[in-house]
Design an enzyme around this catalytic site. Sequence first.
Site, PDB file in Angstrom:
ATOM      1  N   SER A 148       0.853  -1.186   0.000  1.00  0.00           N
ATOM      2  CA  SER A 148       0.000   0.000   0.000  1.00  0.00           C
ATOM      3  C   SER A 148       0.885   1.231   0.000  1.00  0.00           C
ATOM      4  CB  SER A 148      -0.857   0.006   1.275  1.00  0.00           C
ATOM      5  OG  SER A 148      -1.370   1.297   1.537  1.00  0.00           O
ATOM      6  N   TYR A 161      -3.270   0.003  10.082  1.00  0.00           N
ATOM      7  CA  TYR A 161      -3.110  -0.390   8.672  1.00  0.00           C
ATOM      8  C   TYR A 161      -1.719  -0.038   8.189  1.00  0.00           C
ATOM      9  CZ  TYR A 161      -4.366  -0.595   3.675  1.00  0.00           C
ATOM     10  OH  TYR A 161      -4.431  -0.899   2.324  1.00  0.00           O
TER      11      TYR A 161
HETATM   12  P1  NAP Z   1     -11.806  -5.402  -0.353  1.00  0.00           P
HETATM   13  O1  NAP Z   1     -12.585  -4.938  -1.523  1.00  0.00           O
HETATM   14  O2  NAP Z   1     -12.249  -5.058   1.027  1.00  0.00           O
HETATM   15  O3  NAP Z   1     -11.592  -7.012  -0.464  1.00  0.00           O
HETATM   16  C1  NAP Z   1     -10.892  -7.661   0.545  1.00  0.00           C
HETATM   17  C2  NAP Z   1     -10.997  -9.156   0.283  1.00  0.00           C
HETATM   18  O4  NAP Z   1     -10.279  -9.849   1.300  1.00  0.00           O
HETATM   19  C3  NAP Z   1     -12.407  -9.679   0.319  1.00  0.00           C
HETATM   20  O5  NAP Z   1     -12.520 -10.720  -0.647  1.00  0.00           O
HETATM   21  C4  NAP Z   1     -12.535 -10.294   1.721  1.00  0.00           C
HETATM   22  O6  NAP Z   1     -13.532 -11.286   1.678  1.00  0.00           O
HETATM   23  C5  NAP Z   1     -11.122 -10.840   1.914  1.00  0.00           C
HETATM   24  N1  NAP Z   1     -10.681 -10.995   3.312  1.00  0.00           N
HETATM   25  C6  NAP Z   1     -10.651 -10.051   4.275  1.00  0.00           C
HETATM   26  N2  NAP Z   1     -10.165 -10.579   5.419  1.00  0.00           N
HETATM   27  C7  NAP Z   1      -9.906 -11.899   5.174  1.00  0.00           C
HETATM   28  C8  NAP Z   1      -9.390 -12.977   5.954  1.00  0.00           C
HETATM   29  N3  NAP Z   1      -9.085 -12.815   7.252  1.00  0.00           N
HETATM   30  N4  NAP Z   1      -9.241 -14.181   5.372  1.00  0.00           N
HETATM   31  C9  NAP Z   1      -9.564 -14.358   4.073  1.00  0.00           C
HETATM   32  N5  NAP Z   1     -10.055 -13.378   3.264  1.00  0.00           N
HETATM   33  C10 NAP Z   1     -10.212 -12.161   3.827  1.00  0.00           C
HETATM   34  O7  NAP Z   1     -10.310  -4.844  -0.471  1.00  0.00           O
HETATM   35  P2  NAP Z   1      -9.516  -4.286  -1.745  1.00  0.00           P
HETATM   36  O8  NAP Z   1      -9.701  -2.825  -1.847  1.00  0.00           O
HETATM   37  O9  NAP Z   1      -9.784  -5.157  -2.929  1.00  0.00           O
HETATM   38  O10 NAP Z   1      -8.020  -4.515  -1.225  1.00  0.00           O
HETATM   39  C11 NAP Z   1      -7.363  -5.743  -1.423  1.00  0.00           C
HETATM   40  C12 NAP Z   1      -5.967  -5.574  -0.866  1.00  0.00           C
HETATM   41  O11 NAP Z   1      -5.353  -4.422  -1.452  1.00  0.00           O
HETATM   42  C13 NAP Z   1      -5.951  -5.329   0.634  1.00  0.00           C
HETATM   43  O12 NAP Z   1      -4.796  -5.936   1.197  1.00  0.00           O
HETATM   44  C14 NAP Z   1      -5.818  -3.809   0.733  1.00  0.00           C
HETATM   45  O13 NAP Z   1      -5.219  -3.420   1.955  1.00  0.00           O
HETATM   46  C15 NAP Z   1      -4.921  -3.536  -0.423  1.00  0.00           C
HETATM   47  N6  NAP Z   1      -4.961  -2.179  -0.954  1.00  0.00           N
HETATM   48  C16 NAP Z   1      -6.151  -1.622  -1.315  1.00  0.00           C
HETATM   49  C17 NAP Z   1      -6.131  -0.338  -1.882  1.00  0.00           C
HETATM   50  C18 NAP Z   1      -7.385   0.376  -2.311  1.00  0.00           C
HETATM   51  O14 NAP Z   1      -7.309   1.599  -2.518  1.00  0.00           O
HETATM   52  N7  NAP Z   1      -8.511  -0.289  -2.449  1.00  0.00           N
HETATM   53  C19 NAP Z   1      -4.924   0.327  -2.070  1.00  0.00           C
HETATM   54  C20 NAP Z   1      -3.746  -0.285  -1.636  1.00  0.00           C
HETATM   55  C21 NAP Z   1      -3.779  -1.537  -1.092  1.00  0.00           C
HETATM   56  P3  NAP Z   1     -14.288 -11.791   3.053  1.00  0.00           P
HETATM   57  O15 NAP Z   1     -14.713 -10.543   3.774  1.00  0.00           O
HETATM   58  O16 NAP Z   1     -15.415 -12.643   2.567  1.00  0.00           O
HETATM   59  O17 NAP Z   1     -13.266 -12.551   3.813  1.00  0.00           O
HETATM   60  C1  GCO Z   2      -7.138   5.084   3.329  1.00  0.00           C
HETATM   61  C2  GCO Z   2      -7.214   4.133   2.165  1.00  0.00           C
HETATM   62  C3  GCO Z   2      -5.814   3.694   1.761  1.00  0.00           C
HETATM   63  C4  GCO Z   2      -5.905   2.785   0.581  1.00  0.00           C
HETATM   64  C5  GCO Z   2      -4.580   2.257   0.168  1.00  0.00           C
HETATM   65  C6  GCO Z   2      -3.656   3.325  -0.342  1.00  0.00           C
HETATM   66  O1  GCO Z   2      -8.030   5.036   4.187  1.00  0.00           O
HETATM   67  O2  GCO Z   2      -6.184   5.882   3.335  1.00  0.00           O
HETATM   68  O3  GCO Z   2      -8.026   3.029   2.476  1.00  0.00           O
HETATM   69  O4  GCO Z   2      -5.212   3.051   2.839  1.00  0.00           O
HETATM   70  O5  GCO Z   2      -6.721   1.702   0.872  1.00  0.00           O
HETATM   71  O6  GCO Z   2      -3.995   1.450   1.124  1.00  0.00           O
HETATM   72  O7  GCO Z   2      -2.538   2.698  -0.928  1.00  0.00           O
END
Ligand code: NAP
Ligand code: GCO
Length: 267
Positions: A148, A161
């Site tokens: 992230s 986080y």
């Molecule tokens: P999301 O839409 O909330 O999806 C998260 C997924 O993880 C869901 O399928 C959830 O399904 C599963 N999950 C959560 N806890 C779990 C556990 N303990 N065991 C197994 N599965 C679990 O999140 P996203 O935005 O796609 O993000 C995915 C990854 O990218 C995360 O690591 C997040 O921190 C990272 N990220 C996101 C962003 C962003 O801007 N969206 C940016 C940087 C990094 P269930 O709830 O059914 O378990």
């Molecule tokens: C926040 C966001 C970010 C993104 C991502 C950025 O609340 O600032 O959720 O943390 O999810 O991780 O890279």
Amino acid sequence: MSFTMEAFSLQGKTALVTGGAYGIGFAVAKALAVAGARIAFNCRRREHLEKAMEDYRERGIEAKGYLCDITEETQVQEMIQDIERNMGGIDILVNNAGIIKRVPMHEMSLEEFREVVDIDLNGAFLMSKAVLSGMMERKSGKIINICSMMSELGRETVAAYAAAKGGLKMLTRNIAAEYGGYHIQCNGIGPGYIATPQTAPLRERGAGGERHPFDRFILSKTPAGRWGTPEDLMGAAVFLASEASDFVNGQILYVDGGILAYIGRQP
Ligand code: NAP
Ligand code: GCO
């Protein structure tokens, strides 16, 4: 050796994407499937699993779905054993599953802090540990950790986080250091602000349709002038999962529209 696009092929490979039911994980799994990989994914909630199985099938992807909480070591081991029995050794692991809790640190409970770190960092440890012995035996493997911008930066309300994602960056580097000699590469993808359910609260429109202040803030801080989509991460995932990146190890590839490189426009 002459370079061809075959370097990006995942034909014959088995990939496991944690949290691959929707969001970034689903997009990454689709990309790996397009490149030829067999797909396994997991999540915790049955309704997510069943919907995802339909979504994969609609795209012609015969993914194998598992209900598995990555913080539960017994569930993780049973899932890995089943995948290795039914799909062969796991060649590619994407540690994608993660949560966030947005609470001012002085108001955050220890339970809340622990839950975020348990999923976002300890879960990646348990998953990586579970696949490493097979990768070591085969002297081949790819581990991709979804880090992230908070692996590099902090902001209000995301202490747990950022601590977890900062730790995930160093776990990435340590796996690379400890297992590079087995021809195992461990790298990270650092998404910027991506439009998924996780960030939906930051993009909610006001009653009059006006943009959320944080939404406006991200648009002003991102040179690309937009939120990313999960599809923006697909190319980086295929690259880091393929032999095209066999000499890349311990790196975090930021796919963020330029936000980390930008100090921001003068008001
Ligand atoms: P999301 O839409 O909330 O999806 C998260 C997924 O993880 C869901 O399928 C959830 O399904 C599963 N999950 C959560 N806890 C779990 C556990 N303990 N065991 C197994 N599965 C679990 O999140 P996203 O935005 O796609 O993000 C995915 C990854 O990218 C995360 O690591 C997040 O921190 C990272 N990220 C996101 C962003 C962003 O801007 N969206 C940016 C940087 C990094 P269930 O709830 O059914 O378990
Ligand atoms: C926040 C966001 C970010 C993104 C991502 C950025 O609340 O600032 O959720 O943390 O999810 O991780 O890279």
